[in-house]
Design an enzyme around this catalytic site. Structure first.
Site, short mmCIF file in Angstrom:
data_model
loop_
_atom_site.label_atom_id
_atom_site.label_comp_id
_atom_site.label_asym_id
_atom_site.label_seq_id
_atom_site.Cartn_x
_atom_site.Cartn_y
_atom_site.Cartn_z
N HIS A 74 0.84 -1.20 0.00
CA HIS A 74 0.00 0.00 0.00
C HIS A 74 0.87 1.26 0.00
CE1 HIS A 74 -2.80 2.98 1.96
NE2 HIS A 74 -3.55 2.53 0.97
N ASP A 120 -6.14 1.77 -2.09
CA ASP A 120 -6.89 1.51 -0.86
C ASP A 120 -7.74 0.25 -0.98
OD1 ASP A 120 -5.74 3.81 0.12
OD2 ASP A 120 -7.59 4.99 0.17
#
Length: 146
Positions: A74, A120
């Site tokens: 991420h 996300d």
């Protein structure tokens, strides 16, 4: 703190206080929190805010497990999104939908919003598939994340 940073901080803090009857647009981290709650409803999103070497602020060293690796990926995804002109992933909002644990980034997002939404979404899905080890929450970063 530079004047530019102060200006951004002031805008972020003051904008919700405006006289508009419309609700302010949430910051991206609020949306990410909601995505996590969509895919992992059994856990508080706070459980992911200080986990391993990469979940939370910063990140260094070797991820401690698969969940921490989700956060490393991420972080790298956000770094790639920052290469899009004017893209600030931590502040970029986007349009998405959560339906029965399934996340969809909606069409109509600009390039930055689409990239951040996908970062996300993929992280939230990764969190859902990775085991959570309570021993990796709030670890000693200096000792374990070199």
């Amino acid at each position: 703190m530079t004047p530019a940073h102060l200006l951004i901080l002031a805008a972020v803090c003051v904008s919700p206080l405006g006289a508009s009857s419309n609700r302010p647009m949430p910051l991206n981290l609020y949306q990410f929190k909601n995505m996590i709650q969509c895919t992992v409803p059994s856990r508080s999103w706070w459980d992911f805010a200080d986990y391993g070497c990469y979940c939370g602020r910063g990140g260094s060293g070797t991820p401690v497990d698969d969940l921490d690796r989700c956060c490393q990926v991420h972080d790298n995804c956000y770094n790639e999104a920052e290469k899009i002109s004017g893209c600030w992933p931590y502040f970029k909002t986007y349009s998405y939908e959560c339906s029965q644990g399934t996340l969809t980034c909606k069409g109509g997002n600009n390039a930055c919003a689409a990239a951040v939404c996908d970062c996300d979404r993929l992280a939230a899905i990764c969190f859902a598939g990775a085991p959570y080890n309570n021993n990796n929450y709030n670890i000693d970063l200096k000792a374990r994340c070199q």
